[in-house]
Design an enzyme around this catalytic site. Structure first.
Site, PDB file in Angstrom:
ATOM      1  NE  ARG A 232      42.983  35.279  35.162  1.00 27.69           N
ATOM      2  CZ  ARG A 232      42.644  34.041  34.594  1.00 27.69           C
ATOM      3  NH1 ARG A 232      42.556  33.152  35.610  1.00 27.69           N
ATOM      4  NH2 ARG A 232      42.549  33.667  33.421  1.00 27.69           N
ATOM      5  CD  GLU A 261      48.974  32.005  37.742  1.00 29.79           C
ATOM      6  OE1 GLU A 261      49.048  30.765  37.241  1.00 29.79           O
ATOM      7  OE2 GLU A 261      48.093  32.374  38.601  1.00 29.79           O
ATOM      8  CG  HIS A 287      46.063  28.521  37.701  1.00 27.98           C
ATOM      9  ND1 HIS A 287      46.075  29.953  37.648  1.00 27.98           N
ATOM     10  CD2 HIS A 287      44.962  27.993  37.308  1.00 27.98           C
ATOM     11  CE1 HIS A 287      45.057  30.417  36.920  1.00 27.98           C
ATOM     12  NE2 HIS A 287      44.429  29.199  36.660  1.00 27.98           N
TER      13      HIS A 287
END
Length: 330
Positions: A232, A261, A287
């Protein structure tokens, strides 16, 4: 009663056809996410929602969705979905726990090779100069005989380790207080940063992992170290990474995830750290971890399975809040 199912991103026609057997399906036709106000309007009379990474489901949104029975996340990481708030309102929350693992691990290894072997720089050179054959240039480092650390030995971290086992790495190190893996040497974060040539970040976003790799930790980076983040974005402090690159403490950084994000964080940045975009030794992808056609279709079908189960009055197979919902029903 006919159901209303809201899908916040484009989906395959096969999946839409399955959901339309239950009722009216509203699909966001654009690649761009709906704003919270538009999503709120769509959910006013909805009984089910298929959500994606670009969505944020919180208490404020749920107040506008009195008929909602399930939020089916077409993803694995659910930090931008407020599960306790959903549970308090009797709303199921499901995820897709396993289908993203293999393609994400493949991409992680690809990013590592691209970073270590100067693939982007070589491609740019070929397109901007006349190629005259081999020259002594762009000497990088390979995975063979390298020390590689994996931060987080969950499903993705273990899948990365399995793929790296065929590259002849000198040592595979793992940093995870909860999980171990055969063939992977357990160590702490400082040991990993001081000894590894490659560091793969595969840590989910939690309260304890936010900015885990910050200025204080990155001072331990072994000179010439390459870091790859597929966990992440906010696990890594992007400003600290940019500083480490500029100061030569990191030789390169690759990422498929970014702090901007992480919709569930109120103080998230709204853009990628500009210095990462400008630095010559970064490889950044939008991503793409699960961006494999067959995998995306399977993910959508799995999210649809959970919606169908919930609207039939059954427990969704991938419900994250089954225990809490069972307690609240007593």
């Amino acid at each position: 009663m006919s159901e209303k199912i809201v899908v916040t991103n484009r989906i395959h026609s096969e999946v839409r056809a399955r959901l339309e057997q239950l009722g009216h399906v509203v699909v966001n036709p654009s690649i761009e996410p709906w704003s919270q106000s538009v999503l709120s309007e769509q959910l006013k009379d909805a009984t089910a929602m298929m959500g994606f990474m670009t969505d944020c489901v919180d208490e404020k949104l749920l107040k506008q969705a009195p008929s909602l029975k399930i939020v089916a996340c077409a993803l694995k990481g659910f930090d931008n979905y407020d599960i306790p708030a959903c549970t308090a309102r009797g709303i199921w929350v499901s995820i897709v726990p396993d289908l993203l693992t293999e393609p994400t691990a493949e991409l992680a290894v690809g990013l590592g090779i691209s970073l270590g072997r100067f693939i982007l720089q070589g491609d740019h050179l070929m397109r901007t100069t006349a190629f005259k054959g081999w020259r002594a240039q762009l000497f990088g480092q390979g995975l063979h005989n390298s020390v590689v650390a994996i931060l987080g030995l969950g499903m993705v971290g273990q899948a990365i380790a399995q793929r790296l086992s065929g590259f002849g790495c000198k040592h595979l190190l793992g940093v995870d207080p909860l999980n171990t893996m055969a063939g992977v040497i357990s160590c702490n974060l400082e040991e990993a940063l001081t000894t590894a040539d490659y560091v793969f970040v595969a840590i989910p976003l939690t309260d304890s992992s936010i900015n885990m790799l910050n200025h204080e930790q990155l001072v331990y980076c072994k000179p010439g170290q390459l870091m790859i983040n597929v966990g992440r974005g906010s696990v890594v402090n992007e400003q600290a990474v940019a500083d480490a690159l500029e100061q030569g403490r990191l030789a390169g950084y690759a990422a498929d995830v970014f702090a901007c994000e992480d919709w569930g964080l109120e103080n998230r940045p709204h853009q990628i750290e500009p210095r990462l975009l400008a630095h010559p030794n970064t490889v950044l992808t939008p991503h793409l971890g699960s961006a494999v056609s067959a995998v995306r279709l399977a993910i959508e079908h799995r999210a649809a399975d959970n919606i169908i189960a919930a609207l039939r009055g059954e427990v969704p197979p991938d419900a994250m809040n089954q225990d809490a919902m069972s307690v609240s029903a007593v």
